[in-house]
Design an enzyme around this catalytic site. Structure first.
Site, mmCIF file in Angstrom:
data_model
loop_
_atom_site.group_PDB
_atom_site.id
_atom_site.type_symbol
_atom_site.label_atom_id
_atom_site.label_comp_id
_atom_site.label_asym_id
_atom_site.label_seq_id
_atom_site.Cartn_x
_atom_site.Cartn_y
_atom_site.Cartn_z
ATOM 1 N N GLY A 137 0.917 -1.440 0.051
ATOM 2 C CA GLY A 137 -0.113 -0.314 0.128
ATOM 3 C C GLY A 137 1.078 1.149 0.188
ATOM 4 O O GLY A 137 1.783 1.122 0.422
ATOM 5 N N PRO A 139 1.602 5.064 1.131
ATOM 6 C CA PRO A 139 1.764 5.188 2.364
ATOM 7 C C PRO A 139 0.706 6.254 3.138
ATOM 8 O O PRO A 139 0.212 6.970 2.302
ATOM 9 C CB PRO A 139 2.892 6.434 2.648
ATOM 10 N N SER A 144 0.238 0.223 9.309
ATOM 11 C CA SER A 144 1.155 0.350 10.227
ATOM 12 C C SER A 144 -0.112 -0.211 11.413
ATOM 13 O O SER A 144 -0.382 -0.823 11.940
ATOM 14 C CB SER A 144 1.821 1.013 10.811
ATOM 15 N N ASP A 278 6.212 -5.031 7.168
ATOM 16 C CA ASP A 278 5.541 -3.805 7.282
ATOM 17 C C ASP A 278 6.530 -3.081 6.389
ATOM 18 O O ASP A 278 7.324 -1.999 6.791
ATOM 19 C CB ASP A 278 5.849 -3.297 8.461
ATOM 20 N N CYS A 310 -7.682 3.575 0.383
ATOM 21 C CA CYS A 310 -8.294 4.896 0.296
ATOM 22 C C CYS A 310 -7.878 5.457 0.257
ATOM 23 O O CYS A 310 -6.962 6.185 -1.079
ATOM 24 C CB CYS A 310 -7.033 4.842 1.851
ATOM 25 N N GLU A 532 -17.518 -17.667 33.976
ATOM 26 C CA GLU A 532 -16.155 -18.135 35.253
ATOM 27 C C GLU A 532 -15.136 -18.866 34.060
ATOM 28 O O GLU A 532 -16.604 -19.909 33.869
ATOM 29 C CB GLU A 532 -16.249 -17.560 36.141
ATOM 30 N N HIS A 600 -16.247 -11.813 34.791
ATOM 31 C CA HIS A 600 -15.748 -12.334 36.076
ATOM 32 C C HIS A 600 -14.341 -12.028 35.905
ATOM 33 O O HIS A 600 -13.515 -11.586 34.830
ATOM 34 C CB HIS A 600 -15.726 -13.973 35.613
#
Length: 669
Positions: A137, A139, A144, A278, A310, A532, A600
């Site tokens: 992708g 920047p 991240s 990354d 995006c 629980e 719990h």
């Protein structure tokens, strides 16, 4: 007809068991001695023509016929049995060595155990079940953010996961950053700003959620400055990221491969299950280089591309401004830095090739996360998997394996809607007074009063939050100014949100929510998965009784509470609680409403461990006493965290400033 008869005469006939143990064997010399023994092994070729119906007919007893077959009689003997010959590992079916990889199956800590992986984690031999995640992708597209969420989620499920950030290694190699202790690309050493709002670990520990492996064979650190003077630093402006800058391209390629080598060593020799690379990896050439490098090192490793896309210009502007506080632009002029970062993005855009046809042609799995905006480059990528605007739209291609499928499902739950998540234990119960484990006792009078105080406090905080959000919108500019870390999805008009209250199915949890249940403005729901931890045979006992009556079990649990499972029907351990809360966590991530969980101790510990990214050594010892209320507010780069302590005299909750989780002091608290 004679032709048919003649043909059938040459075909092998089915064997039959005859009186006195004599067996007719096609194609072999008949035995005339009636010794009752089976034919020698060399004659076993008749079995290929064996017919079950013939055997059944021939073996039925008939009047006046004595069967003396080893199948129909048992001979008692005092002679010692033949020594057992253990089986030898061999190749069935052919003499050629095995060339296909071993089958890969589920590895879920707490739910699966096998000889290969007694702890349920991915064993070293299941290399094909391990995963290299390669981010893709431009920047400021949220890569991240996605990597941190995935790393936190998988580590919480006890899959050793680590992030390897190419940008961090590049800055170190270029001399613009100093290497910290350990790996320069380790997620635990990364200090991106804004950092996760809650770097909250037990006793102030700085270790991350994964097992830190001491690596004596860590790839050599690159020095991009070469023979330059030590004080000279390579220019890290937008020019360095220009695809036409051949020198810089080669240097960035070397850094990427060096980081990948570190990732591969972690998976193959460091006990890792998932390694996340990354970086932008924005061209087919770069992705092809990475795939070839991985295949050359270990062809069985799984590879998953995750591309974040995006097209929302408002969100992009927000992300770009947030980058100004990052390591590349920290303490620099914000106006010039923003201009330089925009130029860097344009440099990447000039050569950007989205994930798609090349990956499909080479049978590679990938996920794309994207927004609903149109992009010509994505017109023909309907078969792929993209992540857009943090989960608005997700497409995937050829996903294989439990981890890849689980990651895709998890990515669909992301949302950045402003909201609050509250976690607390139930009010005091009768069994709490008696210090008994488990059970289903009702609340004491003090417990009922706690429930009323909790209702009053939540109603107040709910109104306070709404006023604060409206004030922030009135006073802030959007896109935000440098240093303004408001969420990237601020609503122009914020209305009062729904408020969900989740309890377990146990009485002490349900009764604590009785005042919420009486108010139609709250949505109350009881969940069995929030029950629980089941103590099995030790339900209703105290820790002192267990130590006295079952000292060995008490010792085993004290030695490893995370792995320990209570004996008896229904007995659980913390790993089982993590497994049954996996879907619950996805639902918490998905909803955009406020949420209060009345749980719990074990449930609260596990949920807090997820949100705070605690290590596996901290989960089972986290101090979660009665009367503590935790507030978690998700942010784009982490969470805001607050803790409140119940003031019984005032019937209210007081905030604990600078509260940090710690280990349990009182096991009965």
């Amino acid at each position: 007809m004679s032709h048919l008869i003649g043909s059938s005469a040459t075909a092998p006939s089915s064997p039959s068991i005859r009186p006195n143990g004599q067996r007719a064997i096609p194609g072999a010399q008949q035995q005339h001695n009636h010794d009752g023994f089976l034919p020698p092994p060399a004659a076993a070729s008749w079995s290929s023509a064996f017919n079950l119906n013939d055997f059944e007919l021939a073996s039925r007893p008939r009047p006046g016929v004595h069967y003396d077959s080893p199948y129909s009689r048992s001979i008692p003997s005092t002679a010692p049995g033949s020594p057992r010959i253990p089986p030898l590992r061999q190749n069935s079916g052919s003499q050629t060595p095995r060339v296909r990889p071993h089958a890969t199956t589920l590895n879920i800590p707490g739910m699966t155990r096998s000889k290969a992986s007694p702890d349920g984690r991915i064993p070293d031999r299941d290399v094909a079940a391990k995963l290299v995640i390669i981010m893709v992708g431009l920047p400021a597209r949220g890569k991240s953010y996605i990597t941190r969420k995935i790393q936190r989620y998988l580590s919480w499920q006890q899959h050793n996961t680590k992030i390897f950030n190419v940008g961090n290694r590049r800055r170190i190699a270029a001399g613009v950053a100093k290497p910290g202790s350990g790996s320069p690309t380790s997620a635990t050493n990364r200090v991106d700003v804004p950092t996760q709002a809650a770097t909250i670990l037990l006793n102030g520990s700085s270790k991350g959620p994964d097992i830190v492996v001491e690596d004596d064979h860590e790839p050599s650190k690159l020095d991009l400055n070469g023979d330059a003077a030590p004080h000279v630093k390579i220019d890290q402006s937008a020019k360095f990221f220009d695809p036409n800058n051949e020198t810089a391209s080669k240097l960035r390629e070397r850094v990427a491969l060096d980081t990948l080598d570190e990732l591969l060593h972690y998976l193959l020799h460091g006990g890792g299950a998932v390694g996340i690379l990354d970086a932008t990896n924005s061209t087919i050439k770069r992705r092809k280089l990475l795939v070839e490098h991985i295949k050359q090192r270990e062809p069985k490793l799984g590879i998953l591309f995750i591309e974040s896309i995006c097209h929302d210009q408002t969100l992009l502007e927000t992300n770009m401004r947030l980058k100004l506080a990052g390591p590349d632009y920290k303490d620099k002029d914000p106006v010039k830095s923003l201009e330089d970062f925009r130029a860097r993005v344009k440099a990447y855009e000039s050569a950007y090739e989205p994930v798609g046809q090349w990956e499909e042609d080479n049978h590679l799995q990938y996920i794309q996360v994207c927004n609903t905006g149109y992009s010509p480059g994505l017109a023909n990528t309907h078969k792929s998997g993209q992540m857009i605007d943090v989960g608005r739209k997700l497409v995937h291609h050829r996903l294989k394996g439990f981890l890849s499928g689980g990651i895709a499902s998890y990515l669909t739950t992301f949302n950045l809607a402003p909201r609050q998540i509250w976690i607390t234990r139930h009010g005091q119960s009768v069994d709490n007074q008696l210090q008994k484990l488990g059970g289903d006792s009702e609340l004491t009078e003090r417990g009922h009063i706690y429930g009323q105080a909790l209702y009053n406090f939540m109603t107040y905080k709910r109104k306070e939050w709404l006023i604060e959000q409206k004030n922030k919108i009135a006073q802030s500019s959007f896109p935000p100014l440098p240093g303004d870390n408001t969420p990237p999805y601020p609503d122009s008009e914020i209305e009062d949100k729904n408020f969900c209250v989740w309890t377990s199915m146990l009485r002490r949890s349900v009764e604590t929510a009785e005042y919420f249940d009486a108010d139609d403005d709250y949505d109350v729901k009881a969940w069995e998965m929030l029950n629980e931890l089941n103590a099995g045979s030790f339900e209703g006992m105290t820790y002192e009784e267990i130590a006295q009556k079952y000292p060995e079990e008490y010792r085993k649990r004290s030695a490893d509470k995370l792995q320990y499972i209570y004996p008896g029907v229904g007995g659980e351990g913390y790993l089982q609680v993590i497994s049954r809360l996996r879907d619950m966590v996805r639902e918490i991530e998905r909803i955009t409403d406020h949420l209060l969980i009345i749980g719990h101790r074990s449930v609260c510990r596990v949920l807090m461990a997820y949100f705070m990214d605690l290590t596996r050594d901290d989960i089972a010892d986290l101090d979660v006493p009665l009367g503590i209320l935790y507030a978690i507010e998700p942010k784009p780069y982490g969470i805001d965290f607050h803790a409140y302590k119940y003031n019984e005299e005032q019937g209210w909750f007081d905030e604990l400033p600078n509260y940090k989780p710690r280990k349990t002091v009182d096991r009965n608290s």
